[in-house]
Design an enzyme around this catalytic site. Sequence first.
Site, mmCIF file in Angstrom:
data_model
loop_
_atom_site.group_PDB
_atom_site.id
_atom_site.type_symbol
_atom_site.label_atom_id
_atom_site.label_comp_id
_atom_site.label_asym_id
_atom_site.label_seq_id
_atom_site.Cartn_x
_atom_site.Cartn_y
_atom_site.Cartn_z
ATOM 1 N N ILE A 90 35.977 30.544 -3.696
ATOM 2 C CA ILE A 90 36.832 31.576 -4.292
ATOM 3 C C ILE A 90 36.858 32.842 -3.443
ATOM 4 O O ILE A 90 37.399 33.859 -3.861
ATOM 5 C CB ILE A 90 36.358 31.920 -5.719
ATOM 6 C CG1 ILE A 90 34.924 32.452 -5.704
ATOM 7 C CG2 ILE A 90 36.480 30.692 -6.625
ATOM 8 C CD1 ILE A 90 34.430 32.968 -7.058
ATOM 9 N N HIS A 140 39.588 26.288 -7.452
ATOM 10 C CA HIS A 140 38.831 27.117 -8.395
ATOM 11 C C HIS A 140 39.352 28.551 -8.447
ATOM 12 O O HIS A 140 38.701 29.428 -9.001
ATOM 13 C CB HIS A 140 37.342 27.127 -8.033
ATOM 14 C CG HIS A 140 36.657 25.831 -8.302
ATOM 15 N ND1 HIS A 140 35.402 25.525 -7.823
ATOM 16 C CD2 HIS A 140 37.050 24.737 -9.009
ATOM 17 C CE1 HIS A 140 35.058 24.315 -8.207
ATOM 18 N NE2 HIS A 140 36.044 23.813 -8.922
ATOM 19 N N CYS A 171 44.309 41.839 -16.513
ATOM 20 C CA CYS A 171 43.846 42.188 -17.856
ATOM 21 C C CYS A 171 44.052 41.017 -18.802
ATOM 22 O O CYS A 171 45.136 40.435 -18.863
ATOM 23 C CB CYS A 171 44.599 43.416 -18.364
ATOM 24 S SG CYS A 171 44.131 43.899 -20.050
ATOM 25 N N GLY A 179 30.491 20.771 3.602
ATOM 26 C CA GLY A 179 29.664 21.738 2.895
ATOM 27 C C GLY A 179 29.811 21.766 1.396
ATOM 28 O O GLY A 179 29.628 22.809 0.773
ATOM 29 N N PRO A 184 24.207 19.217 5.630
ATOM 30 C CA PRO A 184 22.816 19.075 6.061
ATOM 31 C C PRO A 184 21.979 18.211 5.130
ATOM 32 O O PRO A 184 20.934 17.692 5.527
ATOM 33 C CB PRO A 184 22.299 20.513 6.087
ATOM 34 C CG PRO A 184 23.166 21.241 5.116
ATOM 35 C CD PRO A 184 24.516 20.584 5.193
ATOM 36 N N GLY A 185 22.436 18.056 3.875
ATOM 37 C CA GLY A 185 21.702 17.264 2.896
ATOM 38 C C GLY A 185 22.534 16.125 2.350
ATOM 39 O O GLY A 185 23.729 16.017 2.616
ATOM 40 N N ALA A 213 28.304 23.383 8.580
ATOM 41 C CA ALA A 213 29.672 23.473 9.095
ATOM 42 C C ALA A 213 29.709 24.245 10.404
ATOM 43 O O ALA A 213 30.430 23.886 11.335
ATOM 44 C CB ALA A 213 30.567 24.144 8.049
#
Length: 259
Positions: A108, A126, A134, A197, A224-225, A241
């Site tokens: 975002i 998102h 408002c 990512g 990475p995971g 990334a």
Amino acid sequence: MDAALREVATALARAERVLIITGAGLSADSGLPTYRGIGGLYNGRTADGLPIEAALSGSMLQRDPALCWKYLAELGGACLKAAPNAGHLVIAELQRLIPGCWVLTQNIDGYHRAAGSPVERLIEIHGELAPLYCQSCAAQDDELAAHLQRPLPPRCRLCGGILRPPVVLFEEMLPEAAIATLYAELRKGFDVALSVGTSSTFPYIVEPVLRTCERGGLAVEINPGLTPLSAEVDIRLVGTALDVLPKLLSHISNDRICK
């Protein structure tokens, strides 16, 4: 990883339609916190003892707007202090080189726009942090940074109603226009789907990758995971990334991509 990088680069060079899916891990390289995954800020509970899904929910914004805005302000402040990184710039360059390259982002922060990704091929599933509007009179407010220096929640200058950003909070529906665009493009199919990512916890993030696989396209993950997608993709490039994307771009010949 060099051989895998070359394989992905070759596929991108030949591709006419590409989908790049990005998550918080991409902007983590700009210094922003991730919700989950390695180094995730909200893997446990917030300072108020709530899961982040409860603190940043639509119902919390209605029930306790000050508490919800406490965490919206944390995200907003982090986004305003940071800037797009080389990963965002590589993605924008890929979109320049490949006219059929789309970006689907969970982020975002607005960094894809700032890096030069064309709005007409950017799906911000998102929403984004600004401009505020408002909830009572729908008036638009462009002063996010100023409001973060004032008592929260921010109030409308016209009617005094509570302002909110055009983001999708937990428990809220995804924007209809973004969903319609995503599935319209999915029906056309993609030659390559690149997940970058993201923890891949949402079905609308996982589905495009799986559908690309089913149709014979190349599915790639940069992370990475491990994620729920890791066992499903064709190629997994282990790293952030910022580690991987510039190297990937360096393997791609402009002459082969430009039509």
